[in-house]
Motif scaffolding. Structure first.
Motif, PDB file in Angstrom:
ATOM      1  N   HIS A 183      75.745 -49.452 -19.817  1.00 40.65           N
ATOM      2  CA  HIS A 183      76.399 -48.780 -20.948  1.00 40.65           C
ATOM      3  C   HIS A 183      76.752 -47.343 -20.584  1.00 40.65           C
ATOM      4  O   HIS A 183      77.854 -46.869 -20.911  1.00 40.65           O
ATOM      5  N   ARG A 184      75.841 -46.672 -19.902  1.00 42.85           N
ATOM      6  CA  ARG A 184      76.137 -45.293 -19.475  1.00 42.85           C
ATOM      7  C   ARG A 184      77.301 -45.266 -18.492  1.00 42.85           C
ATOM      8  O   ARG A 184      78.207 -44.427 -18.601  1.00 42.85           O
ATOM      9  N   GLU A 185      77.285 -46.184 -17.530  1.00 47.41           N
ATOM     10  CA  GLU A 185      78.334 -46.203 -16.516  1.00 47.41           C
ATOM     11  C   GLU A 185      79.695 -46.539 -17.121  1.00 47.41           C
ATOM     12  O   GLU A 185      80.728 -46.053 -16.658  1.00 47.41           O
ATOM     13  N   LEU A 186      79.695 -47.353 -18.139  1.00 47.75           N
ATOM     14  CA  LEU A 186      80.943 -47.763 -18.785  1.00 47.75           C
ATOM     15  C   LEU A 186      81.525 -46.657 -19.655  1.00 47.75           C
ATOM     16  O   LEU A 186      82.748 -46.482 -19.701  1.00 47.75           O
ATOM     17  N   THR A 187      80.668 -45.873 -20.306  1.00 51.43           N
ATOM     18  CA  THR A 187      81.141 -44.963 -21.357  1.00 51.43           C
ATOM     19  C   THR A 187      81.063 -43.485 -20.994  1.00 51.43           C
ATOM     20  O   THR A 187      81.742 -42.675 -21.629  1.00 51.43           O
ATOM     21  N   GLN A 188      80.249 -43.110 -20.016  1.00 58.84           N
ATOM     22  CA  GLN A 188      80.013 -41.688 -19.758  1.00 58.84           C
ATOM     23  C   GLN A 188      80.515 -41.291 -18.367  1.00 58.84           C
ATOM     24  O   GLN A 188      80.063 -41.823 -17.354  1.00 58.84           O
ATOM     25  N   GLU A 189      81.430 -40.360 -18.362  1.00 58.52           N
ATOM     26  CA  GLU A 189      81.970 -39.918 -17.074  1.00 58.52           C
ATOM     27  C   GLU A 189      80.901 -39.259 -16.211  1.00 58.52           C
ATOM     28  O   GLU A 189      80.988 -39.268 -14.976  1.00 58.52           O
ATOM     29  N   SER A 190      79.846 -38.740 -16.853  1.00 59.53           N
ATOM     30  CA  SER A 190      78.753 -38.131 -16.097  1.00 59.53           C
ATOM     31  C   SER A 190      77.993 -39.163 -15.254  1.00 59.53           C
ATOM     32  O   SER A 190      77.257 -38.791 -14.326  1.00 59.53           O
ATOM     33  N   SER A 191      78.180 -40.460 -15.565  1.00 59.23           N
ATOM     34  CA  SER A 191      77.519 -41.530 -14.802  1.00 59.23           C
ATOM     35  C   SER A 191      78.457 -42.169 -13.780  1.00 59.23           C
ATOM     36  O   SER A 191      78.162 -43.247 -13.247  1.00 59.23           O
ATOM     37  N   ARG A 192      79.577 -41.511 -13.501  1.00 65.53           N
ATOM     38  CA  ARG A 192      80.554 -42.066 -12.572  1.00 65.53           C
ATOM     39  C   ARG A 192      79.943 -42.328 -11.194  1.00 65.53           C
ATOM     40  O   ARG A 192      80.214 -43.364 -10.563  1.00 65.53           O
TER      41      ARG A 192
END
Length: 591
Positions: A491-500
């Motif tokens: 979910h973080r990788e899909l929605t948060q650019e900080s998890s790119r």
């Protein structure tokens, strides 16, 4: 014939009788060498007559035995034969000459069988790499019969009643789509790319009729979604429209469907600038995401924003090569549920049926029987709603050496001239054999298995299904290191650019797992005494939510792919697939 030796040689060459008549000239006559070859071939070609000893029948009987030896024992690997490795090197394999002497038929057929050593066995339940099914028996035999008797849907004289298969396909599928079956036309062609090409050509011709003689001299546009098949490049290139005239509509980051608000912006702009549109393509079932574009809304927008004066109407083409068969559920009685599908998949079947019911709004549709139709290659069919319009738009005159013998002569408006009837017979036989309930049952049965796997994945803390909203036959999922909460991390990788950075790292892990599984499949590796499955992976079936425009090529979602396309897949096989994925992940991380 004036030359008695020549006559005798021809008689000898045409006979399989050892006592064929001969003529003595100056002692003894021996037939020339060509006649010996000719006689041997005549003894090995299929017999044209009933009741004779038929070489084809004999060879097929032997061939079936050889084919059976290619298949593994039950529980065997997902490939044919004993070794999945390539037996040649490239490009050195091309350094070969035609033999001087005539070959031995049995030896040549042994060589043919040898070519299939290591090929994927599409009927094996361990095979779930892509939308490639095992072919059904009715379609296989129907297709083979066309090869035996060389039916050519060039025109009626060379196909006679066989071309009824193409005509009845048009009627049966036209009825299924809600079109007038008598007005519907169909052309079996070389693949989904052929269907796309026909759809684009239809649009070019209808919007710019002068292009048939003057060529494409206007930058008319072909509009499709970001998820449209890459064959868009082939079709626009080969037809001379040029890839620069492809216009992409954004897709919803969650559903992968065409964003009709963005489409309206594009059409409004083209209308203001008087730029014509040749074809708009709705993808009715993408290969990986199973996305189905809202074709009724697209039709409404096309009617609201017509081409500028001086151009004909744009064509609405539905690329349904993957998703077409969901239309079988358009009128299924979901309240009574006569086939007894589970409550888990009933709403999915209903949604798919409702979405595909809108295919009636298309001008033309491409379908593949060799995908979700369980028929052999190549059995792609381009269907068009108004046969009179399409055929008259593309018609050329006659030819001196071809004569019109029947009412059906597609050579005058098809891209291909010689066309085998094998595809039309395969598709037609499938329609006749499966019927409505047969097709519904095979689709629903595989969907039951797909959702078993999807639900199973979501019970694993280190795995996550990444296409839970998709309603096709494919399951896409990611496996993370066992100490990571897969669902929260994804979910973080899909929605948060900080998890790119994490997204890219775990994309690499996903790919490595897929490569490891493929290597194990090719090696014939066994885990706990059982062979590993043949799976695949997608390198970007959707974009991260912060990368909607696709400007960042790395901010996309990789996923392992399980595409169970045959009737032999079971829940036990799905459990085994999960076990093997985890083993591959551990091997990758250990390395």
């Amino acid at each position: 014939m004036d030359n008695p030796a020549q006559a005798a040689a021809i008689r000898h060459a045409s006979s399989t009788d050892d006592d064929a008549p001969r003529v003595e000239i100056g002692g003894a006559f021996q037939p020339p060498k060509w006649a010996e070859y000719h006689a041997k071939m005549a003894s090995e070609f299929p017999s044209p007559f009933r009741g004779t000893s038929d070489p084809l029948a004999r060879q097929i009987e032997k061939f079936v035995g050889k084919l059976d030896q290619l298949r593994p024992e039950k529980g065997g690997p997902a490939y044919l034969g004993e070794n999945a490795a390539l037996t040649y090197t490239y490009p050195e394999v091309k350094n070969v000459r035609i033999g001087q002497k005539m070959g031995d038929l049995d030896a040549v057929l042994d060589d043919v069988v040898g070519l299939f050593e290591g090929m994927a066995n599409w009927g094996n339940p361990l095979t779930m790499c892509n939308v490639i099914p095992q072919s059904n028996t009715a379609a296989l035999i129907a297709s083979m019969l066309s090869q035996v008797f060389s039916a050519n849907i060039l025109e009626g004289e060379y196909a006679q009643n066989v071309h009824k298969a193409e005509l009845e396909t048009a009627g049966m599928i036209g009825n299924l789509f809600g079109w007038d079956p008598v007005k519907t036309g169909a052309i079996y062609t070389w693949g989904g790319g052929g269907c796309w090409t026909y759809g684009l050509k239809y649009g070019i011709t209808r919007s710019m009729p002068h292009s048939r003689t003057a060529g494409v001299r206007t930058d008319a546009k072909v509009i499709c979604s970001q998820q449209a098949h890459f064959v868009q490049l082939n079709a626009s290139d080969w037809l001379g429209l040029g890839t620069d005239n492809i216009v992409h509509v954004r897709t919803d980051v969650a559903t992968n469907q065409m964003d009709t608000a963005h489409l309206e912006e594009i059409l409004k702009d083209f209308t203001a600038r008087k730029i014509p549109v040749a074809t708009i393509v709705c993808t009715m079932g993408t290969t990986d995401a199973s996305a189905i574009d809202p074709i009724r809304e697209v039709r409404e927008l096309m009617d609201r924003y017509p081409n500028p004066e001086g151009y004909g109407k744009a064509v609405l083409y539905a690329d349904a090569v993957v998703g077409w068969s969901w239309v079988y559920f358009a009128n299924y009685d979901f309240a009574k549920n006569p086939l007894g599908f589970s409550d888990r998949i009933l709403p999915v079947l209903k949604r798919n049926g409702e979405q595909l019911k809108e295919i009636m709004y298309a001008d033309a549709v491409g379908i593949d029987f060799h995908k979700v139709g369980w028929a052999p290659y190549v059995s792609s069919c381009f269907l068009y709603k108004d046969a009179e319009e399409f055929e008259s738009l593309h018609r050329w005159g006659g030819d001196a050496y071809l004569q019109v013998r029947t009412p059906y002569n597609p050579m005058y408006y098809t891209l291909e001239v010689s066309r085998t009837a094998s595809g039309s017979l395969a598709g037609w036989a499938t329609l006749k054999y499966f019927g409505m309930e047969g097709m519904q049952s095979i689709l629903g049965g595989i969907l039951e298995t797909k959702y078993y796997l999807a639900d199973l994945v979501n019970t694993q803390s280190d795995m996550v299904c990444v296409n839970s909203d998709d309603t096709g036959l494919i399951t896409l999922f990611r496996a993370y290191p066992e100490d990571i909460d897969a669902k929260a991390q994804f979910h973080r990788e899909l929605t948060q650019e900080s998890s790119r950075t994490d997204l890219i790292k775990h994309n690499a892990l996903t790919r490595a797992i897929g490569d490891q599984l493929y290597a194990w499949y090719r090696e014939g590796k066994q885990i706990d005494g059982k062979y590993t499955p043949y799976m695949s992976f997608s390198t970007g079936f959707r974009k991260a939510e912060y990368n909607r425009e696709g400007a960042d090529p790395e901010a996309v979602i990789y996923a392992l792919k399980a595409f169970p396309m045959n009737v032999f897949v079971t829940p036990e096989i799905m459990q085994w697939a999960i076990h093997c994925v985890r083993a591959a992940r551990d091997a990758v991380l250990a390395a």
